[in-house]
Write an enzyme that holds these catalytic residues in place. Sequence first.
Site, PDB file in Angstrom:
ATOM      1  CG  ASP A 270      -5.124   2.558   1.454  1.00  0.00           C
ATOM      2  OD1 ASP A 270      -5.356   3.529   2.215  1.00  0.00           O
ATOM      3  OD2 ASP A 270      -6.578   2.113   1.730  1.00  0.00           O
TER       4      ASP A 270
ATOM      5  CE  LYS B 222       3.306 -11.077  -4.185  1.00  0.00           C
ATOM      6  NZ  LYS B 222       4.371 -11.011  -2.624  1.00  0.00           N
TER       7      LYS B 222
ATOM      8  CE1 TYR C 109      -7.867  -1.362  -0.674  1.00  0.00           C
ATOM      9  CE2 TYR C 109      -7.935   0.799  -0.460  1.00  0.00           C
ATOM     10  CZ  TYR C 109      -7.985  -0.638  -0.410  1.00  0.00           C
ATOM     11  OH  TYR C 109      -7.030  -0.288   0.849  1.00  0.00           O
TER      12      TYR C 109
ATOM     13  CG  ASP D  19       6.993  -8.868  -0.853  1.00  0.00           C
ATOM     14  OD1 ASP D  19       6.356  -8.235  -2.068  1.00  0.00           O
ATOM     15  OD2 ASP D  19       6.796 -10.269  -0.738  1.00  0.00           O
TER      16      ASP D  19
END
Length: 343
Positions: free
Chosen positions: A236, A177, A125, A212
Amino acid sequence: MSSQIDATLIPGDGIGPEIVESVTIALDALGAPFRWERCVAGLEGVRSAGDPLPAATIDSIKRTRLALKGPLETPSGGGYRSSNVRLREEFKLYANLRPARTLVPGGRFENLDLVVVRENLEGLYIGHEHYIQIDDDPHAVAIATGANTRQGCRRLLEYAFEYAIANGRRKVSIVHKANIMKALTGIFLETGLELYERKYKGRFAIDTVIIDACAMKLVQNPWQFDVLVTTNLFGDILSDLVAGLVGGLGMTPGANIGADAAIFEAVHGSAPDIAGKGVANPTALLLAAAMMLEHCGRREQAARLRAAIDATLNADGVRTGDLGGRAGTSEFTRALVARIRGA
Ligand code: NAI
């Protein structure tokens, strides 16, 4: 009576002034813990001071280092830059804390009590994005760069670990991740595990989950989690996901904690469709005020406020329209104040 704490109050836009009024009335009934400096921002800032984040508002937060904020309207597409993002940057609000607790039984999941701690300033971001033109297509390739720093990861993870200890939480899950984004989210995982081993081992359980799988597990069996700590983009998404598990935006507060200030707010926006109608649900902002009291060490007042919200919603069955009830904002506030006084 204990002394008052100086704090900035931004009523904000749309339903902001209505729900902020409810909160100030409830806090007065609790013994007026805060001495408010009222300031403007967002659309109201533009209207009354010609700036969506006037210098007077920034100066007030610099002084008080503490604010309660109603929702601020941000025009989509053009117009001014989000005052929320500017506040985050101005006060280095690096941790976004989003607790999600079941308050009204009968929803999809009962007895949930989860907290998402999201890194608020780094990651994907940071806004380093550009296009590359190929032939006559100016948007042939889109490129985004993310950046996570060791120092940024450490301060956020340290905040999450300290929060877990201070609030008697049993487990912290580091969500990442690192199997694919080996550097960008690997640094977060590596820093978290190293910090735990060095400073926090045995004080709570630690767990690591790939984003995930985490999303699926949250929907299948959310009770297996307690505190989730993660990088900006994943945080987020997960924080809205957990809000959905406990009944949506009207019930979810958020805190933005930084090196220079702490700003508390409801997660929802200014709800222009119901603004001025006196039907908004003030619960999310009331819960944000409870978090603010806890942040200032006023645990007893926070507990009284939480108990009164629970009793109003459940024992008295006084609920606003978004929860299927018929009460307006003022009626809900009156019932809440009666509970605060009686509690
Ligand atoms: P929104 O959260 O304002 O509204 C979405 C839906 O939820 C609407 O139907 C609204 O009526 C309902 N709702 C929201 N809060 C409620 C409450 N307390 N009681 C009852 N119903 C409630 O989202 P939307 O419409 O996408 O955004 C409106 C404006 O708010 C935009 O300008 C946006 O930029 C701003 N916004 C500001 C935020 C902040 O200041 N932290 C956060 C999110 C949006």
